[in-house]
Design an enzyme around this catalytic site. Structure first.
Site, mmCIF file in Angstrom:
data_model
loop_
_atom_site.group_PDB
_atom_site.id
_atom_site.type_symbol
_atom_site.label_atom_id
_atom_site.label_comp_id
_atom_site.label_asym_id
_atom_site.label_seq_id
_atom_site.Cartn_x
_atom_site.Cartn_y
_atom_site.Cartn_z
ATOM 1 N N TYR A 63 88.283 48.991 -3.955
ATOM 2 C CA TYR A 63 88.119 49.372 -2.539
ATOM 3 C C TYR A 63 88.486 48.191 -1.631
ATOM 4 C CZ TYR A 63 86.339 52.427 1.165
ATOM 5 O OH TYR A 63 86.227 53.235 2.273
ATOM 6 N N LYS A 88 85.007 48.586 6.348
ATOM 7 C CA LYS A 88 83.884 49.524 6.542
ATOM 8 C C LYS A 88 82.606 48.770 6.919
ATOM 9 C CE LYS A 88 85.774 53.616 5.641
ATOM 10 N NZ LYS A 88 86.112 54.513 6.759
HETATM 11 O O1 0WD Z 1 86.126 59.924 -0.484
HETATM 12 C C1 0WD Z 1 86.495 60.032 0.674
HETATM 13 N N1 0WD Z 1 87.516 60.790 0.991
HETATM 14 C C2 0WD Z 1 85.751 59.289 1.719
HETATM 15 C C3 0WD Z 1 86.314 59.111 2.961
HETATM 16 C C4 0WD Z 1 84.414 58.760 1.390
HETATM 17 C C5 0WD Z 1 83.773 58.075 2.481
HETATM 18 C C6 0WD Z 1 84.382 57.912 3.677
HETATM 19 N N2 0WD Z 1 85.636 58.424 3.920
HETATM 20 C C7 0WD Z 1 86.220 58.205 5.232
HETATM 21 C C8 0WD Z 1 87.597 57.609 5.273
HETATM 22 O O2 0WD Z 1 87.566 56.214 5.044
HETATM 23 C C9 0WD Z 1 87.987 57.936 6.709
HETATM 24 O O3 0WD Z 1 87.361 57.028 7.597
HETATM 25 O O4 0WD Z 1 86.347 59.425 5.910
HETATM 26 C C10 0WD Z 1 87.356 59.310 6.913
HETATM 27 C C11 0WD Z 1 88.314 60.489 6.783
HETATM 28 O O5 0WD Z 1 89.004 60.360 5.570
HETATM 29 P P1 0WD Z 1 89.514 61.567 4.653
HETATM 30 O O6 0WD Z 1 89.121 62.858 5.218
HETATM 31 O O7 0WD Z 1 89.140 61.203 3.270
HETATM 32 O O8 0WD Z 1 91.092 61.350 4.677
HETATM 33 P P2 0WD Z 1 92.376 62.107 5.286
HETATM 34 O O9 0WD Z 1 92.278 63.576 5.091
HETATM 35 O O10 0WD Z 1 93.564 61.434 4.684
HETATM 36 O O11 0WD Z 1 92.287 61.752 6.817
HETATM 37 C C12 0WD Z 1 92.303 60.437 7.305
HETATM 38 C C13 0WD Z 1 93.267 60.430 8.433
HETATM 39 C C14 0WD Z 1 94.719 60.189 8.158
HETATM 40 O O12 0WD Z 1 95.307 60.852 7.216
HETATM 41 P P3 0WD Z 1 96.669 60.234 6.503
HETATM 42 O O13 0WD Z 1 96.539 60.762 5.115
HETATM 43 O O14 0WD Z 1 97.784 60.794 7.302
HETATM 44 O O15 0WD Z 1 96.559 58.720 6.558
HETATM 45 O O16 0WD Z 1 93.099 59.367 9.327
HETATM 46 C C15 0WD Z 1 94.173 59.491 10.242
HETATM 47 C C16 0WD Z 1 95.224 60.334 9.581
HETATM 48 O O17 0WD Z 1 95.269 61.622 10.104
HETATM 49 N N3 0WD Z 1 94.780 58.231 10.610
HETATM 50 C C17 0WD Z 1 95.024 57.913 11.886
HETATM 51 N N4 0WD Z 1 94.742 58.567 13.023
HETATM 52 C C18 0WD Z 1 95.121 57.993 14.162
HETATM 53 N N5 0WD Z 1 95.756 56.817 14.221
HETATM 54 C C19 0WD Z 1 95.677 56.677 11.846
HETATM 55 C C20 0WD Z 1 96.063 56.130 13.090
HETATM 56 N N6 0WD Z 1 96.729 54.975 13.187
HETATM 57 N N7 0WD Z 1 95.824 56.283 10.557
HETATM 58 C C21 0WD Z 1 95.273 57.247 9.813
#
Ligand code: 0WD
Length: 256
Positions: free
Chosen positions: A157, A164
């Protein structure tokens, strides 16, 4: 009547229907909130528009949090549709892939460090600042997503764990700053869920299996689990909770 009836929520971070933000939007819609959405880039735009339409919303705005101009423009445009709003969901994180595979020092560069902190932690404070005039004085609630790697050293991580930790500290400082105007700020620390972002973390599948075998509830968490807790935390049922990190992780964090 849902417990978010009369509330307006801006949802960031939808990249697919598996995104945690999608689960949050769904739960908030079910509880009666009116929604608006942001999308990162043109590639994601149609997906977010489709998700918005399915949840009765036609407010879909561009927001790449690495751009100050886009942050300003996003809240200017939102202010033209809504004279104020109640809930801001920050579900955004990013680190270059080479920084979240292998060992901590393998992918360590000044640039990777800066990008991870900029997109994953600074962005929360930046959008909270831009949203402030629209959220003040209405029992507003800001919510972000964290992970156990903020407080434990977890394999792979790496710099995202450090970002985080910064995010969780940012939650506390924002809570202190915005509390007097009635705005609460909290994080949900979610257990691992297979989303697009998670797929970028090496050994993620192994981690999920290990989690399922050992977590007190013996199951992984879903975006519905996180969505329901998010809806509660952003509602007036949680008016006494701010500056907190709530674990939605089947109890995994209590293990010694
Ligand atoms: O296991 C997990 N999936 C966990 C996620 C466990 C605990 C926490 N999280 C957190 C992540 O760290 C994040 O903060 O939850 C949050 C959402 O994550 P997610 O739902 O797992 O991931 P995803 O569906 O990929 O959405 C995150 C999105 C990005 O997706 P992509 O795949 O395109 O990077 O964050 C957005 C983007 O839509 N994102 C941004 N939005 C605006 N400006 C930017 C940016 N520069 N970069 C990424």
């Amino acid at each position: 009547m849902g417990f978010l009836q009369g509330k307006r929520a801006l949802i960031t971070g939808i990249a697919s229907e598996r995104s945690i933000a999608s689960g949050i939007a769904e739960a908030m819609h079910r509880e009666g909130a009116e929604l608006a959405f942001t999308y990162l880039n043109d590639k994601l735009r149609p997906r977010v528009e489709k998700a918005a339409a399915a949840l009765g919303s036609d407010i879909v705005l561009p927001l790449d949090v690495s751009s100050d101009e886009q942050i300003t423009a996003c809240f200017d445009q939102l202010g033209q549709r809504w004279d104020g709003f109640d809930i801001l969901v920050h579900a955004i994180a990013y680190a270059p892939r080479e920084a979240i595979e292998g060992e901590f020092l393998d992918g360590l560069t000044r640039e990777n460090w800066a990008i991870a902190h900029d997109i994953s932690a600074y962005s929360l404070a930046a959008i909270a600042k831009a949203a402030r005039p629209l959220m003040a004085g209405r029992n507003g609630s800001i919510l972000t997503l964290s992970y156990l790697g903020a407080v434990r050293a977890l394999q792979n991580y790496n710099v995202m764990g450090v970002a985080k930790a910064s995010l969780e500290a940012t939650v506390r400082y924002l809570a202190l700053n915005l509390g007097p105007e009635g705005t609460r700020v909290n994080a949900i620390s979610a257990g691992p869920i297979k989303t697009l972002s998670a797929a970028g973390i090496s050994n993620f599948r192994k981690m999920l299996g290990q989690f399922e075998q050992n977590a007190p509830l013996r199951r992984t968490v879903t975006i519905e689990d996180v969505g329901n807790t998010a809806a509660f935390l952003c509602s007036d049922l949680a008016l006494g909770i701010t500056g907190d990190v709530v674990y939605v992780d089947s109890g995994y964090n209590i293990l010694g």
